[in-house]
Design a protein around this motif. Structure first.
Motif, PDB file in Angstrom:
ATOM      1  N   ASN A  53       0.868  -1.162   0.000  1.00  0.00           N
ATOM      2  CA  ASN A  53       0.000   0.000   0.000  1.00  0.00           C
ATOM      3  C   ASN A  53       0.912   1.220   0.000  1.00  0.00           C
ATOM      4  OD1 ASN A  53      -2.324   1.470   0.018  1.00  0.00           O
ATOM      5  ND2 ASN A  53      -3.097   0.668   1.954  1.00  0.00           N
ATOM      6  N   ILE A  54       0.442   2.326  -0.521  1.00  0.00           N
ATOM      7  CA  ILE A  54       1.233   3.552  -0.585  1.00  0.00           C
ATOM      8  C   ILE A  54       0.539   4.621   0.255  1.00  0.00           C
ATOM      9  CG2 ILE A  54       2.197   5.313  -2.117  1.00  0.00           C
ATOM     10  CD1 ILE A  54       3.295   2.512  -2.656  1.00  0.00           C
ATOM     11  N   ARG A  55       1.312   5.309   1.083  1.00  0.00           N
ATOM     12  CA  ARG A  55       0.771   6.413   1.876  1.00  0.00           C
ATOM     13  C   ARG A  55       1.625   7.642   1.607  1.00  0.00           C
ATOM     14  NH1 ARG A  55       0.685   5.744   8.155  1.00  0.00           N
ATOM     15  NH2 ARG A  55       2.914   5.806   7.795  1.00  0.00           N
ATOM     16  N   ILE A  56       0.976   8.757   1.341  1.00  0.00           N
ATOM     17  CA  ILE A  56       1.664  10.036   1.135  1.00  0.00           C
ATOM     18  C   ILE A  56       1.234  10.960   2.266  1.00  0.00           C
ATOM     19  CG2 ILE A  56       1.996  11.998  -0.394  1.00  0.00           C
ATOM     20  CD1 ILE A  56       1.166  10.136  -2.707  1.00  0.00           C
ATOM     21  N   ALA A  57       2.198  11.382   3.086  1.00  0.00           N
ATOM     22  CA  ALA A  57       1.900  12.222   4.248  1.00  0.00           C
ATOM     23  C   ALA A  57       2.621  13.554   4.102  1.00  0.00           C
ATOM     24  CB  ALA A  57       2.333  11.530   5.532  1.00  0.00           C
TER      25      ALA A  57
ATOM     26  N   PRO B 295      -2.892  11.914   5.742  1.00  0.00           N
ATOM     27  CA  PRO B 295      -2.246  11.164   4.663  1.00  0.00           C
ATOM     28  C   PRO B 295      -3.217  10.810   3.537  1.00  0.00           C
ATOM     29  CG  PRO B 295      -2.624   9.751   6.546  1.00  0.00           C
ATOM     30  CD  PRO B 295      -3.017  11.138   6.968  1.00  0.00           C
ATOM     31  N   LYS B 296      -2.664  10.604   2.361  1.00  0.00           N
ATOM     32  CA  LYS B 296      -3.438  10.143   1.208  1.00  0.00           C
ATOM     33  C   LYS B 296      -2.935   8.755   0.839  1.00  0.00           C
ATOM     34  CE  LYS B 296      -4.158  14.715  -0.757  1.00  0.00           C
ATOM     35  NZ  LYS B 296      -5.508  14.946  -0.431  1.00  0.00           N
ATOM     36  N   TYR B 297      -3.831   7.932   0.351  1.00  0.00           N
ATOM     37  CA  TYR B 297      -3.510   6.565  -0.023  1.00  0.00           C
ATOM     38  C   TYR B 297      -3.853   6.354  -1.501  1.00  0.00           C
ATOM     39  CZ  TYR B 297      -3.154   5.717   4.963  1.00  0.00           C
ATOM     40  OH  TYR B 297      -2.785   5.764   6.282  1.00  0.00           O
TER      41      TYR B 297
END
Length: 92
Positions: free
Chosen positions: A36-40, A49-51
């Motif tokens: 999974n990718i998380r952008i914080a 955060p966005k996923y």
């Protein structure tokens, strides 16, 4: 098309929901494992955060995401896995 539903409201913006058949599901894996990718935000918690998606119905979108991740992390470990049949998860 497998199924279709129309919104009840009568306006220019009324929508039609369609369920379409897909040949497979394509997922981005890291080093052979699902990920999974998380952008914080680095310096504050807002807006949270966005996923970004890592599963797609189109192979082109999945391969583009894997290329972008490989470039960002300077690796070749991100790959695309194609799922046609799988285990049924009935949830709770």
């Amino acid at each position: 098309m497998l199924l279709e539903s129309h919104e009840e409201r009568r306006s220019v913006n009324a929508r039609v929901f369609q369920v379409l058949e897909a040949a497979a599901v394509y997922a981005v894996f890291y080093d052979g494992q699902p990920c999974n990718i998380r952008i914080a935000t680095a310096y504050r918690d807002y807006p949270g955060p966005k996923y970004p998606r890592v599963t797609f119905m189109s192979p082109g979108h999945a391969h583009r995401m894997a290329r972008r991740l490989n470039k960002r992390f300077n690796t070749t470990a991100f790959t695309v896995v194609r799922f046609v049949d799988g285990e049924l998860d009935l949830g709770d």
